[in-house]
Design an enzyme around this catalytic site. Sequence first.
Site, mmCIF file in Angstrom:
data_model
loop_
_atom_site.group_PDB
_atom_site.id
_atom_site.type_symbol
_atom_site.label_atom_id
_atom_site.label_comp_id
_atom_site.label_asym_id
_atom_site.label_seq_id
_atom_site.Cartn_x
_atom_site.Cartn_y
_atom_site.Cartn_z
ATOM 1 N N HIS A 1 50.111 39.805 46.311
ATOM 2 C CA HIS A 1 48.988 40.636 46.318
ATOM 3 C C HIS A 1 47.944 40.504 45.346
ATOM 4 C CE1 HIS A 1 47.402 44.725 46.830
ATOM 5 N NE2 HIS A 1 47.220 45.193 45.448
ATOM 6 N N GLU B 1 52.650 39.991 49.888
ATOM 7 C CA GLU B 1 52.113 40.838 49.348
ATOM 8 C C GLU B 1 52.960 41.520 48.431
ATOM 9 O OE1 GLU B 1 48.986 42.160 49.319
ATOM 10 O OE2 GLU B 1 48.175 41.744 51.097
ATOM 11 N N SER C 1 42.737 45.972 47.420
ATOM 12 C CA SER C 1 43.826 46.813 47.160
ATOM 13 C C SER C 1 43.265 48.290 47.064
ATOM 14 C CB SER C 1 44.655 46.469 45.751
ATOM 15 O OG SER C 1 45.589 47.085 45.610
#
Length: 441
Positions: A371, A310, A191
């Site tokens: 995610h 995600e 990320s």
Amino acid sequence: MTTDTRSRSVLAHPESGPVTGLRGRDRLLRFPGIRYGTAERFARPVSAARHTEPVDATRPGPVCPQLPSRLEPVYGPHIDEPPQSEDCLYLALTTPGLTGRRPVMVWVHGGGYLTGGGTLPQHDGGRLAADGDVVVVSVNYRLGALGFLAHEGISEGNLGLYDQILALEWVRDNIAAFGGDPANVTLFGQSAGATSALALLSIPRARRLVRRVIAQSAPALSRLPTRDEAFAAGPYFAEAAGGDLLTLPVQGILDAQALTEQWNTASPSRPGTVSFRPALMDPFPDAETRERTFRSAPVPDLVIGYTSREGGAFVVGAPTPVPEETVTAMSRTTFVEPAHEIARQVLDAGGAAFVYEFGWAPAEGGFGAVHGIEVPFLLGTRESWAGSPVLGTTDWATVEAHGRTLRQSWAHFAWHGSPGTPELGWARWDGEEGSVRRIGE
């Protein structure tokens, strides 16, 4: 190396000065609290002073002051986290031994540049170091306003990036004393950490320190604010703080940061009210310079990828249900398409790119392959991930079974420039969906 069998202490002798760590039951050597730098508030970091007497590095270094993560309902709260402090420029290091020349894997944590820390137990590098015979370094850097405020006369911005560069320079100068090869550094992150890794590739000072990159779920670099946008946010923050920014208590900084974030969320068109994150300014160059630097030889080896769902992490707890097609569209535009574009740039420059999709999801509970779901498979301990909502009811043995293959793949990339395992390598990405490696499905 000297070892005290009663306390299992280990003494290493890097260039920066001797440090004491611990040998664990797994025979790995851990130094979770090594200082790599110091910094005054809103100033660039400087290297930590050299010392001649041994310094205790057996306790995790403090993480940057922060508010609770907005994704806490997904991952759960931090467990047994170290204290928070502005004096947070520490790294955690795990190595199989102090001799040899192993690949070095430097982890840059995610958290939207607002939360997280490399010295948190969720980012312990023991399993990766053991399965891959690599040295793992996890880095703390300044977050939120303390790391990314841009305000005339107060902060130039991008200080968190300068922290990351300084940590890489510490690795270059000191890692040989921990059995690592300073000429073989793989920078990997998830990320915000993945975006940081890609950003660092285009900064000449950092580029020469990195041989390979693994970018897990990196949002598009084009979404970062411009210099003008970053500096326009400064007055909003200063007004919310209502005091001298250089002497304001840390809680006042965090409160003002939260108010600025609220303004940004409520009025996305308000000029300059951007979140605190890297901006397209020094040391991060403009697009033309970035492309020129990125294409310069040698082209870095790259693994880049995303999870199958995600966007699902960002709608947990939403006041009203979010249509799945909206989640899918957000996932594609924010993570999938940017990953393909970066991989395409590497191909065009004559480099090797490997693209993956991580699709594992818990059989019961959880939120799908959202995610960050791959992080427990790479880093951390059973205790640090116990009860994490993202894993649902999955037992740790299942996480370990899948995680060992993933860790070996990442380590194989660090050793040889291609992911996979010695028995089963990955095909290079050829620009087509069919060459995306599916993991954990």
